[in-house]
Design an enzyme around this catalytic site. Structure first.
Site, PDB file in Angstrom:
ATOM      1  N   LYS A  88       4.780  10.704  25.136  1.00 42.40           N
ATOM      2  CA  LYS A  88       3.814  10.075  24.806  1.00 42.40           C
ATOM      3  C   LYS A  88       4.245   7.935  24.882  1.00 42.40           C
ATOM      4  O   LYS A  88       3.869   7.576  25.016  1.00 42.40           O
ATOM      5  CB  LYS A  88       3.622  10.046  23.420  1.00 42.40           C
ATOM      6  CG  LYS A  88       2.715   9.009  22.667  1.00 42.40           C
ATOM      7  CD  LYS A  88       1.828   9.270  22.969  1.00 42.40           C
ATOM      8  CE  LYS A  88       0.170   9.238  22.942  1.00 42.40           C
ATOM      9  NZ  LYS A  88       0.038   7.584  22.285  1.00 42.40           N
ATOM     10  N   TRP A 108       0.490  -1.534   0.002  1.00 44.03           N
ATOM     11  CA  TRP A 108      -0.381  -0.071  -0.047  1.00 44.03           C
ATOM     12  C   TRP A 108       0.858   1.286  -0.002  1.00 44.03           C
ATOM     13  O   TRP A 108       0.412   2.158  -0.908  1.00 44.03           O
ATOM     14  CB  TRP A 108      -0.804   0.044   1.098  1.00 44.03           C
ATOM     15  CG  TRP A 108      -2.202  -1.086   1.478  1.00 44.03           C
ATOM     16  CD1 TRP A 108      -1.963  -2.014   1.647  1.00 44.03           C
ATOM     17  CD2 TRP A 108      -3.395  -0.890   0.239  1.00 44.03           C
ATOM     18  NE1 TRP A 108      -3.465  -2.687   1.701  1.00 44.03           N
ATOM     19  CE2 TRP A 108      -4.124  -1.869   1.208  1.00 44.03           C
ATOM     20  CE3 TRP A 108      -3.706   0.318  -0.723  1.00 44.03           C
ATOM     21  CZ2 TRP A 108      -5.215  -1.473  -0.240  1.00 44.03           C
ATOM     22  CZ3 TRP A 108      -5.192   0.014  -1.021  1.00 44.03           C
ATOM     23  CH2 TRP A 108      -5.962  -1.130  -0.183  1.00 44.03           C
TER      24      TRP A 108
END
Length: 320
Positions: A198, A88
């Site tokens: 994070k 992809w």
């Protein structure tokens, strides 16, 4: 995506899980042409935030050749499914364009860069002569709390920031497009430290919720909070050894932030365990353990969580 791109663009979303569907909804709501990439047919997606539910049309593509090159690709698969998105990515970025890597971890560019554009064609063993530019890889830290209710259906709980991206000229056009779609985008001058901060949320909240089978409220219970702090302090030590600028205060701030999330907030790893999908433990907790060992840092709490997560995770699959 070229600097200064405005108006309606085609955005391909690879990985229509909770995060991918939430971002697709925001982009579709802003009028962009959103293509949902994958095996499962989708013509609409539904996003609920608070008491409001909205439905947005999307196009579905089962194979990369049905789309071709696009201005922006959003990669929202789990870390362990990145390789399955290689075809992809190579096709969608064959004429350049940008890839927003909406994945966990601290190595998004290193992980995805070899799969993009001409580099991606080479990775697949395809002749890349005459291919377009390599494309721009923009790592993103996702703070949108998104829960997948059904295929193409998510519930979101938003805070004061949805995404953090590098504060670079290269990332600016993507950041502008996302902000124009109503997403709260923070541009970080020290993205490496932001990524490790994070990572603190991921290596504490994800394993503990997945192993207890409970949502983030479990982190407010004292024995669990104490475990989370041990995990966080180990991760801070590893982060600093890797060049980040974190302190014990960051560990406390992350735990406080997690404890004040909206009631019912969930984690991606808990959702995956509930659905019987492979867990993302190797790319998160496994990274802390491997880097801790490399730097000679005691990561005993993370190592224990990794052992438990490895025991409960179904076998990894090649596709999502």
């Amino acid at each position: 995506m070229s600097p200064g791109v405005t108006g309606r663009v085609t955005v391909a979303v690879v990985g229509m899980g909770a995060v991918g569907t939430a971002l697709a909804g925001a982009l579709a709501a802003a009028g962009h042409d959103v293509v949902a990439c994958g095996r499962r047919p989708l013509s609409n997606i539904e996003v609920t935030e608070g008491d409001s539910t909205a439905t947005y049309p999307v196009r579905w593509a089962a194979a990369p050749g049905e789309v071709g090159p696009v201005a922006l690709t959003v990669l929202a698969t789990k870390i362990h499914d990145t390789g399955g998105a290689a075809e992809w990515l190579a096709v969608l970025t064959s004429a350049g364009g940008s890839v927003l890597v909406a994945q966990n971890g601290v190595d998004q560019v290193e992980r995805v860069g070899p799969l993009v554009g001409a580099a991606g064609e080479h990775h697949r063993g395809t002749d890349s002569a005459g291919a377009g530019s390599a494309g721009t890889v923009v790592p993103a830290l996702v703070y949108v709390n998104a829960e997948r209710v059904a295929p193409g259906v998510v519930r979101t709980r938003r805070s004061d920031r949805d995404l953090v991206v590098p504060g670079t000229d290269e990332a600016a056009p993507v950041a502008d497009l996302l902000a124009g779609a109503g997403l709260a985008v923070e541009r970080s001058a020290d993205f490496a430290t932001a990524a490790w901060r994070k990572m603190l949320t991921n290596v504490s909240a994800n394993p503990i919720t997945a192993l207890t089978g409970r949502r983030v409220e479990v982190l407010a219970e004292q024995p669990v909070a104490e475990l989370a702090m041990r995990v966080l302090r180990e991760a801070v030590a590893v982060a600093n050894a890797e060049g980040a600028q974190l302190t014990d205060a960051d560990a406390h701030e992350v735990l406080t932030w997690l404890q004040t999330l909206a009631p019912g907030s969930t984690t991606s790893m808990l959702q995956d365990r509930d659905a019987g999908r492979p867990l993302e433990h190797d790319g998160l907790t496994g990274t802390i353990v491997r880097l801790g060992d490399r730097h000679g840092i005691d990561v005993g709490a993370n190592r224990t969580l990794l052992s438990l997560l490895s025991a409960v995770s179904p076998g990894a699959s090649a596709t999502r």
